[in-house]
Design a protein around this motif. Sequence first.
Motif, PDB file in Angstrom:
ATOM      1  N   CYS A 147       0.887   5.720   0.231  1.00 55.44           N
ATOM      2  CA  CYS A 147       0.219   6.974   0.574  1.00 55.44           C
ATOM      3  C   CYS A 147       1.066   8.136   0.066  1.00 55.44           C
ATOM      4  O   CYS A 147       2.295   8.122   0.209  1.00 55.44           O
ATOM      5  N   CYS A 149      -7.984   4.422  -5.425  1.00 54.11           N
ATOM      6  CA  CYS A 149      -7.421   5.486  -4.581  1.00 54.11           C
ATOM      7  C   CYS A 149      -8.523   6.324  -3.932  1.00 54.11           C
ATOM      8  O   CYS A 149      -9.567   6.592  -4.538  1.00 54.11           O
ATOM      9  N   LEU A 209      -8.764   1.528   5.733  1.00 53.98           N
ATOM     10  CA  LEU A 209      -8.984   1.262   4.314  1.00 53.98           C
ATOM     11  C   LEU A 209      -8.978  -0.236   4.007  1.00 53.98           C
ATOM     12  O   LEU A 209      -8.257  -0.992   4.640  1.00 53.98           O
ATOM     13  N   LEU A 260      -5.864   5.476   7.404  1.00 54.92           N
ATOM     14  CA  LEU A 260      -5.267   4.500   6.507  1.00 54.92           C
ATOM     15  C   LEU A 260      -5.553   3.077   6.984  1.00 54.92           C
ATOM     16  O   LEU A 260      -5.802   2.183   6.168  1.00 54.92           O
ATOM     17  N   LYS A 309       0.841  -1.192   0.000  1.00 61.09           N
ATOM     18  CA  LYS A 309       0.000   0.000   0.000  1.00 61.09           C
ATOM     19  C   LYS A 309       0.877   1.244   0.000  1.00 61.09           C
ATOM     20  O   LYS A 309       1.972   1.243   0.560  1.00 61.09           O
ATOM     21  N   ASP A 334      -2.682   4.362  -2.910  1.00 56.61           N
ATOM     22  CA  ASP A 334      -3.981   3.882  -2.423  1.00 56.61           C
ATOM     23  C   ASP A 334      -4.694   4.981  -1.663  1.00 56.61           C
ATOM     24  O   ASP A 334      -5.927   4.951  -1.540  1.00 56.61           O
ATOM     25  N   ALA A 335      -3.928   5.934  -1.133  1.00 54.91           N
ATOM     26  CA  ALA A 335      -4.508   7.028  -0.356  1.00 54.91           C
ATOM     27  C   ALA A 335      -3.751   8.318  -0.634  1.00 54.91           C
ATOM     28  O   ALA A 335      -2.522   8.317  -0.760  1.00 54.91           O
ATOM     29  N   ALA A 372      -7.802  10.299   2.085  1.00 54.19           N
ATOM     30  CA  ALA A 372      -7.971   9.749   3.430  1.00 54.19           C
ATOM     31  C   ALA A 372      -7.966  10.797   4.533  1.00 54.19           C
ATOM     32  O   ALA A 372      -8.490  10.548   5.617  1.00 54.19           O
TER      33      ALA A 372
END
Length: 333
Positions: free
Chosen positions: A141, A283, A333, A330, A139, A241-242, A286
């Motif tokens: 960010c 995505c 998620l 996070l 993952k 992903d974030a 967050a």
Amino acid sequence: MIRTPYLLFLGDAHDNLAAKVAQGIKDWNPDNVVGQFRMEGCNADVGSADMSLQEAFDKGARTLVVGVANRGGMISQAWLNVLAEAMEIGFDIASGLHNLLRDENLLKATSARTGATLHDVRIPSVAYPIANGTNRTGKRCLAVGTDCSVGKMYTGLAMDAEMQKRGMKSTFRPTGQTGILITGKGIPLDAVVADFMAGAVEWLTPDADADHWDHIEGQGSLWHVSYSGVTMALIHGGQPDALILAHEPTRTHMRGLPDFALPKLEELRDMALPLARIANPACVVAGISVNTKALSDAEAFAVCAEIEDRMGLPTVDPYRHGAGRLVDALSAL
């Protein structure tokens, strides 16, 4: 390897933001900082003890780090004699500016005579591939900002530190000079040839365990006409992903561009998220990171509360208040 500890060179920086490299090292790697050196007319102060070159060397400092990130990344002619004097005393010199130490005749000659090492950390050291967009495990960010220098690196470092504290799998991935000088690794993304920037970010954030988070250091801003390209490379190469939206609420215009206003956070969200979903359709945005350094405690709390109520996302200054709520987001998620 760059010898430690450091003496932070603030030169003749006109404000604290211009000395953001030194400030970042002082805040995140203070054990490697002996003090700061300021020339006449310097308006920056990162809170370290002011020292002469000789005083700092006598106290153990072994590398003079150019802690200034001026527009265009150039070595000022006014600095050269100071840097040469430092080498005569016994210092190595480290710089992340685009204008390379090794290209300055005075510094090159002094280095050859004294044996001092010139470290140009903004030189790519890998033949990076062209991005292929292949999905990677793990993952990721990425902080994206309403402007440059709003706290994107601090956000990633704070979130990584919080995850490490919790025993989670996490890595901070530096993409700029300050992050590289703090951690000793990373990629100088804005010095990579444009066609290979996204590929460099893919290289930096390889396959990982499914529960491992990479915190990719953000750069530039999609809204900054000078530096938007590096942000795009991070968004597509990073396949986040974030996203964390980063903002400095006291800015009246884009950094270095007085004719350009900052976008609203809603505008940043609505632009960045569709672009991120090209590379990663899953995505999400967050949370929001607010740089409240210029505000009082009460003002900082009020600004974060107003933004959170308006945006419906956890909103904190992760350096001032801790990154716990962003990490919670996070984790969910």
